[in-house]
Design a protein around this motif. Structure first.
Motif, PDB file in Angstrom:
ATOM      1  N   ASP A 146       0.821  -1.206   0.000  1.00  8.57           N
ATOM      2  CA  ASP A 146       0.000   0.000   0.000  1.00  8.57           C
ATOM      3  C   ASP A 146       0.853   1.254   0.000  1.00  8.57           C
ATOM      4  O   ASP A 146       0.484   2.266   0.588  1.00  8.57           O
ATOM      5  CB  ASP A 146      -0.961   0.003   1.192  1.00  8.57           C
ATOM      6  CG  ASP A 146      -2.036   1.079   1.081  1.00  8.57           C
ATOM      7  OD1 ASP A 146      -2.442   1.398  -0.060  1.00  8.57           O
ATOM      8  OD2 ASP A 146      -2.446   1.630   2.131  1.00  8.57           O
ATOM      9  N   CYS A 147       2.007   1.166  -0.651  1.00 11.11           N
ATOM     10  CA  CYS A 147       2.900   2.313  -0.839  1.00 11.11           C
ATOM     11  C   CYS A 147       3.390   2.914   0.484  1.00 11.11           C
ATOM     12  O   CYS A 147       3.656   4.124   0.573  1.00 11.11           O
ATOM     13  CB  CYS A 147       2.232   3.391  -1.689  1.00 11.11           C
ATOM     14  SG  CYS A 147       1.797   2.832  -3.368  1.00 11.11           S
ATOM     15  N   ALA A 148       3.511   2.066   1.508  1.00 14.56           N
ATOM     16  CA  ALA A 148       4.079   2.525   2.779  1.00 14.56           C
ATOM     17  C   ALA A 148       5.540   2.909   2.566  1.00 14.56           C
ATOM     18  O   ALA A 148       6.261   2.276   1.786  1.00 14.56           O
ATOM     19  CB  ALA A 148       3.965   1.438   3.837  1.00 14.56           C
ATOM     20  N   VAL A 149       6.003   3.948   3.254  1.00 11.01           N
ATOM     21  CA  VAL A 149       7.372   4.416   3.097  1.00 11.01           C
ATOM     22  C   VAL A 149       8.340   3.399   3.692  1.00 11.01           C
ATOM     23  O   VAL A 149       8.198   3.020   4.857  1.00 11.01           O
ATOM     24  CB  VAL A 149       7.570   5.778   3.784  1.00 11.01           C
ATOM     25  CG1 VAL A 149       9.015   6.245   3.656  1.00 11.01           C
ATOM     26  CG2 VAL A 149       6.623   6.816   3.186  1.00 11.01           C
ATOM     27  N   PRO A 150       9.317   2.933   2.919  1.00  9.75           N
ATOM     28  CA  PRO A 150      10.290   1.978   3.449  1.00  9.75           C
ATOM     29  C   PRO A 150      11.080   2.580   4.615  1.00  9.75           C
ATOM     30  O   PRO A 150      11.420   3.767   4.604  1.00  9.75           O
ATOM     31  CB  PRO A 150      11.209   1.697   2.252  1.00  9.75           C
ATOM     32  CG  PRO A 150      10.416   2.090   1.049  1.00  9.75           C
ATOM     33  CD  PRO A 150       9.542   3.225   1.490  1.00  9.75           C
ATOM     34  N   ALA A 151      11.370   1.762   5.600  1.00  7.43           N
ATOM     35  CA  ALA A 151      12.113   2.236   6.760  1.00  7.43           C
ATOM     36  C   ALA A 151      13.590   2.404   6.419  1.00  7.43           C
ATOM     37  O   ALA A 151      14.122   1.728   5.539  1.00  7.43           O
ATOM     38  CB  ALA A 151      11.958   1.245   7.918  1.00  7.43           C
ATOM     39  N   GLY A 152      14.229   3.341   7.108  1.00 12.93           N
ATOM     40  CA  GLY A 152      15.676   3.472   7.000  1.00 12.93           C
ATOM     41  C   GLY A 152      16.177   4.430   5.939  1.00 12.93           C
ATOM     42  O   GLY A 152      17.395   4.622   5.812  1.00 12.93           O
ATOM     43  N   ARG A 153      15.278   5.029   5.144  1.00 11.75           N
ATOM     44  CA  ARG A 153      15.710   5.960   4.105  1.00 11.75           C
ATOM     45  C   ARG A 153      14.843   7.216   4.187  1.00 11.75           C
ATOM     46  O   ARG A 153      13.609   7.122   4.262  1.00 11.75           O
ATOM     47  CB  ARG A 153      15.555   5.338   2.717  1.00 11.75           C
ATOM     48  CG  ARG A 153      16.501   4.183   2.391  1.00 11.75           C
ATOM     49  CD  ARG A 153      17.838   4.689   1.878  1.00 11.75           C
ATOM     50  NE  ARG A 153      17.727   5.533   0.701  1.00 11.75           N
ATOM     51  CZ  ARG A 153      17.632   5.060  -0.553  1.00 11.75           C
ATOM     52  NH1 ARG A 153      17.605   3.755  -0.779  1.00 11.75           N
ATOM     53  NH2 ARG A 153      17.563   5.906  -1.574  1.00 11.75           N
ATOM     54  N   PRO A 154      15.435   8.403   4.149  1.00  5.17           N
ATOM     55  CA  PRO A 154      14.626   9.625   4.135  1.00  5.17           C
ATOM     56  C   PRO A 154      13.736   9.673   2.891  1.00  5.17           C
ATOM     57  O   PRO A 154      14.152   9.272   1.796  1.00  5.17           O
ATOM     58  CB  PRO A 154      15.673  10.748   4.101  1.00  5.17           C
ATOM     59  CG  PRO A 154      16.944  10.119   4.576  1.00  5.17           C
ATOM     60  CD  PRO A 154      16.883   8.692   4.139  1.00  5.17           C
ATOM     61  N   VAL A 155      12.534  10.192   3.061  1.00  2.00           N
ATOM     62  CA  VAL A 155      11.595  10.282   1.947  1.00  2.00           C
ATOM     63  C   VAL A 155      12.184  11.087   0.800  1.00  2.00           C
ATOM     64  O   VAL A 155      12.044  10.731  -0.374  1.00  2.00           O
ATOM     65  CB  VAL A 155      10.254  10.891   2.406  1.00  2.00           C
ATOM     66  CG1 VAL A 155       9.362  11.197   1.203  1.00  2.00           C
ATOM     67  CG2 VAL A 155       9.534   9.956   3.346  1.00  2.00           C
ATOM     68  N   ASP A 156      12.883  12.170   1.126  1.00  2.00           N
ATOM     69  CA  ASP A 156      13.430  13.016   0.070  1.00  2.00           C
ATOM     70  C   ASP A 156      14.413  12.257  -0.811  1.00  2.00           C
ATOM     71  O   ASP A 156      14.454  12.443  -2.037  1.00  2.00           O
ATOM     72  CB  ASP A 156      14.117  14.240   0.672  1.00  2.00           C
ATOM     73  CG  ASP A 156      13.124  15.264   1.208  1.00  2.00           C
ATOM     74  OD1 ASP A 156      11.898  14.990   1.136  1.00  2.00           O
ATOM     75  OD2 ASP A 156      13.550  16.322   1.694  1.00  2.00           O
ATOM     76  N   ASP A 157      15.211  11.383  -0.208  1.00  2.00           N
ATOM     77  CA  ASP A 157      16.147  10.569  -0.994  1.00  2.00           C
ATOM     78  C   ASP A 157      15.400   9.574  -1.869  1.00  2.00           C
ATOM     79  O   ASP A 157      15.773   9.333  -3.024  1.00  2.00           O
ATOM     80  CB  ASP A 157      17.108   9.819  -0.075  1.00  2.00           C
ATOM     81  CG  ASP A 157      18.101  10.747   0.611  1.00  2.00           C
ATOM     82  OD1 ASP A 157      18.173  11.931   0.225  1.00  2.00           O
ATOM     83  OD2 ASP A 157      18.780  10.287   1.546  1.00  2.00           O
ATOM     84  N   LEU A 158      14.351   8.999  -1.322  1.00  2.00           N
ATOM     85  CA  LEU A 158      13.561   8.037  -2.085  1.00  2.00           C
ATOM     86  C   LEU A 158      12.881   8.707  -3.283  1.00  2.00           C
ATOM     87  O   LEU A 158      12.743   8.102  -4.344  1.00  2.00           O
ATOM     88  CB  LEU A 158      12.512   7.382  -1.180  1.00  2.00           C
ATOM     89  CG  LEU A 158      13.064   6.494  -0.057  1.00  2.00           C
ATOM     90  CD1 LEU A 158      11.948   6.079   0.889  1.00  2.00           C
ATOM     91  CD2 LEU A 158      13.749   5.256  -0.639  1.00  2.00           C
ATOM     92  N   VAL A 159      12.466   9.958  -3.106  1.00  2.00           N
ATOM     93  CA  VAL A 159      11.848  10.692  -4.210  1.00  2.00           C
ATOM     94  C   VAL A 159      12.839  10.848  -5.357  1.00  2.00           C
ATOM     95  O   VAL A 159      12.479  10.757  -6.532  1.00  2.00           O
ATOM     96  CB  VAL A 159      11.326  12.060  -3.731  1.00  2.00           C
ATOM     97  CG1 VAL A 159      10.891  12.926  -4.920  1.00  2.00           C
ATOM     98  CG2 VAL A 159      10.163  11.876  -2.775  1.00  2.00           C
ATOM     99  N   GLY A 160      14.106  11.078  -5.022  1.00  2.00           N
ATOM    100  CA  GLY A 160      15.122  11.174  -6.059  1.00  2.00           C
ATOM    101  C   GLY A 160      15.254   9.891  -6.847  1.00  2.00           C
ATOM    102  O   GLY A 160      15.402   9.917  -8.083  1.00  2.00           O
TER     103      GLY A 160
END
Length: 263
Positions: A11-25
């Motif tokens: 359900d598109c939960a944010v993976p743990a251990g990585r900042p959201v901003d980095d994941l957006v990149g």
């Protein structure tokens, strides 16, 4: 490397251990990937969901929009043609910068690779994806509707040897119709954007076979005439909205069509 299919399945939960901003990149890079299974797969769904849910903070969303605006100058068609999709998501979520409109306006009529689908790259759809963003900008209160109507005319009159084959004409007609639902649009402006189309195609002699750019224009305007008559749905199950100055628009479109086919 994130397994975006697993994120989508959760359900598109944010993976743990990585900042959201980095994941957006990472998601941004995926949406320019030449592999259609990457570009048009789970990363697209995850990014769209995070934008809609507000998972990404406003500063990072604006940075993402700036990145997409810059991507209109990318040498790769898959990068250019997916940029409008992301900008559409952002504007729908409430983000907006005037520079995004400027960048889009420079790119849309100038794009020459109008393939809808490629056997290797998958969906490209520059005209259709651009049309969706044109509609979004055209209904935004900070964008004058005539600006987007003129942009649609510029796209239709731009020289091309490519015949629309993946319903691009329908998508562009729908975009124009949505802009024409704006009640702050004057009656003269509702049809004024048609003048350069009539001037451009009303003076040319149609050869055999019919040139691609004329065929594209004719089919787009015919679909617009239908939408002007019946109204246009802004999306999903929402009811159809009437085109403002409906009768004037119908008459204007019909007159342009008549001028093209009878010359």
């Amino acid at each position: 490397m994130i397994d975006w299919k697993s994120v989508e399945a959760a359900d598109c939960a944010v993976p743990a251990g990585r900042p959201v901003d980095d994941l957006v990149g990472e998601l941004s890079r995926a949406l320019a990937d030449p592999d259609p299974l990457v570009r048009d797969g789970a990363p697209y769904t995850v990014l769209a969901t995070w934008i809609a849910r507000g998972t990404i903070g406003t500063p990072r969303r604006l940075e993402l929009g700036d990145e997409m605006a810059g991507r209109f100058a990318d040498p790769r068609i898959e990068a250019r043609s997916f940029a409008p999709l992301v900008l559409d998501m952002l504007v729908a979520a409430g983000d907006f910068r005037a520079g995004w409109v400027d960048a889009f306006e420079r790119w849309y009529p100038a794009e020459q690779d109008l393939r809808g689908h490629d056997g290797t790259l998958g969906w490209l759809h520059a005209v259709a994806h651009g049309a969706d963003l044109l509609a979004r900008f055209g209904r935004h209160p900070e964008v004058t509707p005539t600006r987007m109507l003129d942009l649609a005319a510029a796209r239709l009159t731009a020289p091309t040897d490519h015949v629309f084959e993946q319903m691009e004409d329908d998508r562009l007609a729908r975009a124009v119709a949505l802009v024409l639902t704006r009640t702050d649009l004057g009656e003269r402006d509702a049809v004024g954007w048609l003048e350069p189309i009539a001037d451009r195609f009303g003076s040319d002699r149609i050869g055999t076979p019919v040139p691609a750019h004329i065929s594209n224009c004719l089919r787009t305007l015919r679909q617009l005439h239908v939408l002007a008559d019946r109204g246009v749905r802004p999306g999903g199950d929402l009811p159809a909205e009437p085109v403002h100055h409906r009768d004037t628009v119908k008459s204007g479109v019909a007159a342009v069509l008549d001028r093209i086919v009878r010359r």
